[in-house]
Structures are given as C-alpha cells and as structure tokens.
Design an enzyme around this catalytic site. Structure first.
Site, PDB file in Angstrom:
ATOM      1  N   LYS A  38       0.835  -1.197   0.000  1.00  0.00           N
ATOM      2  CA  LYS A  38       0.000   0.000   0.000  1.00  0.00           C
ATOM      3  C   LYS A  38       0.873   1.250   0.000  1.00  0.00           C
ATOM      4  O   LYS A  38       1.907   1.291   0.678  1.00  0.00           O
ATOM      5  CB  LYS A  38      -0.908  -0.025   1.231  1.00  0.00           C
ATOM      6  CG  LYS A  38      -1.891   1.134   1.339  1.00  0.00           C
ATOM      7  CD  LYS A  38      -2.741   0.942   2.586  1.00  0.00           C
ATOM      8  CE  LYS A  38      -3.738   2.069   2.786  1.00  0.00           C
ATOM      9  NZ  LYS A  38      -4.557   1.858   4.011  1.00  0.00           N
TER      10      LYS A  38
ATOM     11  N   SER B 246      -9.244   2.272   2.990  1.00  0.00           N
ATOM     12  CA  SER B 246      -8.249   2.955   2.185  1.00  0.00           C
ATOM     13  C   SER B 246      -7.261   2.024   1.509  1.00  0.00           C
ATOM     14  O   SER B 246      -6.479   2.454   0.663  1.00  0.00           O
ATOM     15  CB  SER B 246      -7.483   3.965   3.039  1.00  0.00           C
ATOM     16  OG  SER B 246      -6.735   3.326   4.060  1.00  0.00           O
TER      17      SER B 246
ATOM     18  N   SER C 209      -9.765   0.018   7.136  1.00  0.00           N
ATOM     19  CA  SER C 209      -9.199   0.149   5.789  1.00  0.00           C
ATOM     20  C   SER C 209      -8.678  -1.137   5.164  1.00  0.00           C
ATOM     21  O   SER C 209      -8.434  -1.166   3.959  1.00  0.00           O
ATOM     22  CB  SER C 209      -8.077   1.191   5.798  1.00  0.00           C
ATOM     23  OG  SER C 209      -8.595   2.466   6.062  1.00  0.00           O
TER      24      SER C 209
END
Length: 486
Positions: free
Chosen positions: A82, A157, A181
């Site tokens: 990420k 996210s 997330s």
C-alpha cells in the site's frame, strides 16, 4: 497451468512449486506483471508499478531456489504494498498531490521484512489521501474500481490492495487499517483481510504514533496465504514502542485447529446500525453455519452504545492536525472530504477531545468485558454492498447515511479497542456483489481468528470465485490511466 490460473494460484501453492523447482520466480513475476499492465489501466489498483525491481528480485529468488537456499515460503512470491508504506527508492505518494513525486529514502518496517523474506515487490497500491476515507480516489488520477463491477468502489483505504488481490494482480498484498481500511475493501472486493491486534505488526514510520488506531495486516484470497504473510510481518520493532514484545505464533499451523466448543455471538446490527436487508440475510446465514463447526452460536447485541460521536471527534481531529498546515499552503491540493473534517474540528474544544479519548478507554473496557462471555463475535463486515465509484449511498435500509462513518459501524469499533478482526467472503448480493462476514476475537487472539476463518473457508470456500474481468474490462475506460512505472 495457463497464465490466468497461475495468477489465481494461492501463495502457499506457488511457494511449493518454487521450492520443488517446478515454477520459476521470474516466469511468475513476468506473468503477473503482464496481467497488471493489461488490467490496471481499467482498475487503477496500482499507483506505481515496480517492474524492474520485481524482475531483479525474482531473478535473485530464482538463483536461491536453484541453490536450495530459499529464505522461506515468501521467497519469490509477488506482493504489493500500500502506498502509505515506504519502499526505499520507490515513489511514495501517500495518495496525496503534495507527495506526487516523492521517493522514499528507506523501507518501512513491513517493506523491510518482506524484502528480507525474498518477496517480489510488484508496486505500490492505490489509496485515498493519507488513507483518510472509505472510497479509493485521490487527486493523483482516476479512482480505483471494484473488479466485480467497474462502476462500483473498491472500498478503501487499502482499496488498491483489495482490487489487486481480487483481480489476480498478485496473490498477497499489504494493507493498513485505521478505521476499517483492510476490512472494507476485503468485504467489497470479495477477498480475505485481517486487521491484527494493535501492535502485532509494528507501525513505522508514522506521524501520529500515540493516536494508536492504525494496524498493518495482510490481504489475500485464502486464509492460509494471510497466515503466511502475517508470519513475516509480525513481531516487535524498537521503533514502535506500541509493538507487542513477543515473537509471532505459528499462524499457518493455527489454521489447522478446530472450533469445537467455542462460544460465538452473532450480532446483525449491534442494536443501532443500519444494514441492508440482503446483506443482513447473507451474513446471518454464514454466521449460523458456525454451529456446523461445533460452536455454540448465540444471537445478541454486545450491549455497548454507539461510539460514533466520540470516535468521530478522535478521528477528525487526527486528520485535521496532520493536514491543516498543507490546507493553508495549497488548499486546491486538499480533497473536499479532508477540508470538511478540518472545518468540523474547528469547533471542537480541547476538553471535548480529551473527553472523547476518555470515552475510548471506557469503550475498550466494555469490549473486554463482553469477550469474557464469548470467544468470537460475528457481524456483517459492511452494511451494504459496493456502492458507486462516484459517491456513497444516501441511505441504507431507508435510513439516512450522510457520512462515511454511517457505512463503518462494524469496522472502527475494533480500531478503538485494538482487537483482531477479519473479513471473510460469505456470499453475494443479487447484483453479484461480494458480502463479507466479520470475525472478531479477544486481544492478541490472531491465531483463533485465523483458525475460525480457515474453518469457515473449508466449510464454504470462496477462492474459486473470480470477478468477470476478462469480459468486463472494456466497459470503463474513458477516465482510466496507466500507473507510474519505476
């Protein structure tokens, strides 16, 4: 096997093939990178693709395999990271216009451990601005799209990670979870995601350590792949004083246990959350199946009050504190949702913020006491299936949901408490959108959560389910763009 099958093969199986010299890490990396090149312009799962780095690491892994010197089961396995986690020498945007061309100088803890394990780093996955919301769009380019329906959000996210794993763009992915997330995109994209206990995986670097909400964790298509990834990610680090000072358990072995006699509580809405009736039915049917695994399943609410009001103060103050200076400097580079949070907290007093932190402590104690009477808590993971990539739903089950926090009643409570929680795919809506079931355990009980998830996976497998990408990728293309390559 053909290339598509290879891209959907679990990491545990890929590791076995590499160890037996039946699969070249270079061949595997090339196949996955080709799939990324073909599908990412439609999905926008990756912000940066590190093709040269990946092939270099794959060549090194191949040489180790030929010498019978593999570093472990992740050696030669493709992984994505990420774009909140720095990888030395690679663009690190944080999903922010301010850092569009920023290059990390050193690895974060997770990236360092994956590199040392011999993983092949495919690139950096999409995330909203500093991971602040549950939809994966930012000012750097087009939004990340859901592989099951390209007009729907992937969630966020860790949305790029969820979309990548679901689409076969690598078997395993790193995600992080500050209010859901990992679990949000896992549920919406139909993959497995685990938020470990707070501190199980160190969180460094970070700008707000003492806010203590964010957790690093794995996102995968199978539970055992997540156990494999967690084994490498977990363990203390002196740079994170909140990391748990204990060696990780054998998480892969934990997946083989049974659940006989475990006390399971199912709560469909906590007594206060709006939940789509179809999602409620699918998740409830999955929860009832735990009785087939030898559990006692009781339906009841945990009894705590809705923590939304004090959580929102804590969350929005944290976001505003990190961004207010940049918002003053270049307001056009700040997303409206961040500006709204900044505006909200201007009216929050220091006393109110302090009271919210005290309320968090009380809530954590309520959760601890609840788990004195049960071993696992099951809930729907998300109250609704994936919504439009353009905007969130205005209502759920006839109730107004003007804020993203109304979509997260089952996620952020366990960021407040720090307990391990996993999202397992458990079915589909009538629109063909994935539904997730959340499995929550007591503090430090990752092994139990993994065991429960693996037992459910054996009872109701999901990894064979694949989004209809081969036919659907041409449907959305006008706003798509290739990922940055390095």
């Amino acid at each position: 096997m053909d290339d598509i099958e290879l891209c959907y093969t679990p990491a545990t199986r890929l590791a076995e093939l590499i160890r037996r010299k039946e699969l070249s890490p270079v061949e595997l990396a090339n196949v996955v990178l080709e799939r990324i090149d073909r599908l990412n312009p439609r999905l926008n799962a990756f912000l940066t693709v590190t093709g040269e780095l990946a092939l270099q690491q794959a060549r090194e892994a191949e040489q180790r395999a030929l010498r019978d010197e593999l570093r472990g089961p992740l050696d030669g396995i493709p992984v994505s990271i990420k774009d909140l986690e720095p990888v030395a020498g690679v663009r690190n945007t944080f999903g922010s216009k301010f850092f569009e061309n920023n290059v990390a100088l050193e690895d974060g803890v997770v990236a360092s451990r994956l590199r040392l394990a011999g993983s092949v780093i495919l690139g950096k996955t999409n995330t909203p601005n500093f991971g602040h919301k549950d939809m994966c769009d930012n000012l750097l380019g087009p939004p990340c799209r859901n592989p099951w329906r390209l007009d729907r959000t992937s969630g966020a996210s860790s949305g790029g990670a969820g979309a990548a794993v679901a689409a076969g763009l690598g078997p395993v992915a790193h995600g992080s979870d500050g209010a859901g997330s990992i679990r949000i995109p896992a549920a919406l994209c139909g993959v497995f995601g685990l938020k470990p206990s707070l501190g199980r995986v160190p969180y460094w670097p970070t700008t707000d350590l003492w806010a203590a909400r964010s957790h690093n964790g794995p996102m995968t298509r199978t539970v055992r792949d997540a156990a494999l990834l967690l084994q490498v990610m977990a363990g203390p680090d002196p740079r994170d004083p909140l990391s748990i000072d204990a060696p990780p358990e054998n998480y892969l072995a934990a997946c083989d246990g049974d659940l006989k006699g475990k006390r399971v509580v199912w709560s469909e809405d906590f007594g206060y959350a709006a939940v789509d009736p179809e999602v409620r039915r699918v998740a409830a049917a999955a929860a009832r199946r735990f009785a087939e695994l030898g559990c006692t399943v009781e339906e009841r609410d945990p009894g705590w009050s809705d923590p939304d009001a004090f959580h929102r103060v804590i969350y929005e103050v944290s976001v505003a504190a990190r961004h207010i200076d940049r918002a003053t400097e270049r307001p056009e580079w700040i997303e409206p949702s961040v500006m709204e949070m900044i505006d909200h907290v201007r009216a929050v007093t220091a006393i109110e913020h302090g009271q919210a932190l005290i309320a968090r402590t009380g809530f954590q104690e309520e959760a601890r006491r609840f788990f004195d009477s049960c071993d696992l808590l099951l809930t729907p993971q998300m109250p609704v299936g994936a919504w439009s990539v353009e905007r969130g739903p205005d209502q759920i089950d006839g109730r107004s949901t003007p804020s993203m926090f109304h979509r997260l009643p089952f996620t952020y409570p366990f960021n407040l408490t720090g307990q391990p929680a996993a999202s397992v795919p458990c079915g589909f809506t009538s629109e063909g959108l994935p539904v997730g079931l959340q499995i929550v355990g007591p503090w430090h009980a990752e092994a139990l959560v993994l065991r429960a998830a693996a037992a459910f996976e054996a009872l109701q497998p999901w990894a064979q389910q694949r989004p209809p990408l081969e036919a659907a990728t041409e449907e959305v293309g006008a706003s798509s763009a290739p990922a940055f390559r390095s």
